[in-house]
Design a protein around this motif. Structure first.
Motif, short mmCIF file in Angstrom:
data_model
loop_
_atom_site.label_atom_id
_atom_site.label_comp_id
_atom_site.label_asym_id
_atom_site.label_seq_id
_atom_site.Cartn_x
_atom_site.Cartn_y
_atom_site.Cartn_z
N THR A 1 0.81 -1.13 -0.07
CA THR A 1 -0.09 0.00 -0.09
C THR A 1 0.85 1.20 0.11
O THR A 1 1.79 1.30 0.75
CB THR A 1 -0.95 0.06 1.26
OG1 THR A 1 -1.71 -1.23 1.22
CG2 THR A 1 -1.66 1.21 1.31
N LEU A 2 0.53 2.31 -0.92
CA LEU A 2 1.04 3.52 -0.98
C LEU A 2 0.10 4.65 -0.42
O LEU A 2 -0.87 4.72 -1.29
CB LEU A 2 1.56 3.81 -2.38
CG LEU A 2 2.29 5.19 -2.35
CD1 LEU A 2 3.54 5.44 -1.58
CD2 LEU A 2 2.59 5.26 -4.04
N SER A 3 0.23 5.15 0.65
CA SER A 3 -0.68 6.32 0.86
C SER A 3 0.04 7.73 0.64
O SER A 3 0.98 7.96 1.09
CB SER A 3 -0.99 6.27 2.57
OG SER A 3 -1.48 5.17 2.78
N ASP B 1 0.13 15.87 -3.95
CA ASP B 1 1.27 15.08 -3.90
C ASP B 1 1.59 14.20 -5.33
O ASP B 1 0.65 13.90 -5.74
CB ASP B 1 1.73 14.39 -2.75
CG ASP B 1 1.82 15.14 -1.60
OD1 ASP B 1 2.08 14.88 -0.35
OD2 ASP B 1 1.86 16.74 -1.72
N ASN B 2 2.78 13.95 -5.51
CA ASN B 2 3.23 12.90 -6.67
C ASN B 2 3.17 11.61 -6.09
O ASN B 2 3.76 11.37 -5.01
CB ASN B 2 4.52 13.35 -7.33
CG ASN B 2 4.36 15.07 -7.85
OD1 ASN B 2 3.03 15.20 -8.31
ND2 ASN B 2 5.60 15.49 -8.18
N THR C 1 3.70 9.13 -16.09
CA THR C 1 5.03 8.83 -16.58
C THR C 1 5.24 7.39 -16.24
O THR C 1 5.25 7.12 -15.18
CB THR C 1 6.02 9.88 -15.86
OG1 THR C 1 5.65 11.32 -16.51
CG2 THR C 1 7.30 9.47 -16.73
N VAL C 2 5.88 6.58 -17.54
CA VAL C 2 6.27 5.44 -16.88
C VAL C 2 7.83 5.42 -17.23
O VAL C 2 8.54 5.97 -18.09
CB VAL C 2 5.86 4.28 -17.88
CG1 VAL C 2 5.49 4.67 -19.21
CG2 VAL C 2 6.27 3.00 -17.57
N LEU D 1 10.27 -0.92 -13.32
CA LEU D 1 9.54 -0.43 -14.02
C LEU D 1 8.71 0.48 -12.95
O LEU D 1 8.47 0.16 -11.75
CB LEU D 1 8.08 -1.33 -14.49
CG LEU D 1 7.50 -0.80 -15.85
CD1 LEU D 1 7.98 -0.49 -16.88
CD2 LEU D 1 6.18 -2.05 -16.16
N SER D 2 8.44 1.63 -13.16
CA SER D 2 8.08 2.71 -12.35
C SER D 2 6.61 3.31 -12.86
O SER D 2 6.93 3.72 -14.09
CB SER D 2 8.80 3.66 -11.57
OG SER D 2 9.39 4.53 -12.32
N LEU D 3 5.84 3.95 -12.41
CA LEU D 3 4.60 4.70 -12.52
C LEU D 3 4.58 5.88 -11.64
O LEU D 3 4.70 5.72 -10.63
CB LEU D 3 3.20 3.83 -12.61
CG LEU D 3 2.24 4.67 -12.98
CD1 LEU D 3 1.95 5.22 -14.47
CD2 LEU D 3 0.72 4.14 -12.47
N GLN D 4 4.77 7.12 -12.31
CA GLN D 4 4.71 8.52 -11.45
C GLN D 4 3.42 9.27 -11.83
O GLN D 4 3.04 9.22 -12.92
CB GLN D 4 5.94 9.16 -12.02
CG GLN D 4 7.20 8.47 -11.56
CD GLN D 4 8.32 9.32 -11.95
OE1 GLN D 4 8.37 10.59 -12.69
NE2 GLN D 4 9.42 8.99 -11.67
#
Lengths: 111, 114
Positions: B10-12, B17-18, B63-64, B73-76
């Motif tokens: 989980t990301l809170s 915010d980004n 943005t990937v 891999l990241s998703l912003q």
């Protein structure tokens, strides 16, 4: 205008029964898929059909039998349902090496 | 932050915010990657994709980034909104003929706090 539609959305049935889930896509894609999502949200491919031909079968029990009467339809028939079959089943369609478009899912509960 | 074990990571984040959601993929031969968003009771929805000949791709607010060296891999998501609350999946497509075999990651639950 639903692109990938599957029915029913919810299915509650007893152990040992046989049930089917239907899927239709109006996107003109050649490839259709069935995915299973478990209670931990893990998505795993079950089957893939390309132009009515089975091309992926991911070691799914043979109680599960997909049927593709034409390239716009891919139905999933399940025999002798077991408790462990309870999950959300997603139909999807796409073209090779592009994104897959998913249906809304069928929540299957075996009691 | 993240949780481990049987729970979905989980990301809170605070609204505005980004957000950065990370994913490690497994097959170094995979040549196509997708991020999907899944809201409660719905199927996964395409957000953005990237092919292995690129390392960055931008969409609207997303943005990937692709790092093939470490298979990451990241998703912003910029200016995160309450409507961004969902489970996010990365998927990789190993090269094969006759259609995709999208392999999904475990998913990350994004919670946007007001």
């Amino acid at each position: 205008d639903t692109a990938v539609s599957q029915t029913p959305k919810y299915l509650v049935t007893q152990m040992g029964n046989d049930k089917s889930i239907k899927c239709e896509q109006n996107l003109g894609h050649d490839t259709m898929y069935w995915y299973k999502q478990d209670s931990k949200k893990f998505l795993k491919i079950m089957f893939s059909y390309n132009n009515k031909e089975l091309i992926i079968n991911e070691t799914v029990p043979n109680r599960f039998s997909p049927k593709s009467p034409d390239k716009a339809h891919l139905n999933l028939h399940i025999n002798s349902l077991e408790l462990g079959d309870s999950a959300v089943y997603f139909c999807a369609s796409g073209e090779s090496n592009t994104e897959a478009f998913f249906g809304q899912g069928t929540r299957l509960t075996v009691v | 932050g993240e949780s481990v074990g049987l729970h979905l990571p989980t990301l809170s984040v605070q609204e505005g915010d980004n957000s950065i959601i990370n994913c490690a993929y497994s097959n170094s031969a995979s040549d196509y990657f997708i991020w999907y968003k899944q809201e409660s009771g719905k199927g996964p929805q395409f957000i953005i994709d990237i092919r292995s000949n690129m390392d960055k791709r931008q969409g609207q607010r997303v943005t990937v980034l692709l790092n093939k060296t470490v298979k990451h891999l990241s998703l912003q998501i910029a200016a995160t909104q309450p409507g961004d609350s969902a489970v996010y999946f990365c998927a990789e497509n190993p090269p094969r003929g006759g259609g995709n075999k999208l392999t999904f990651g475990t998913g990350t639950q994004l919670k946007v706090e007001l």
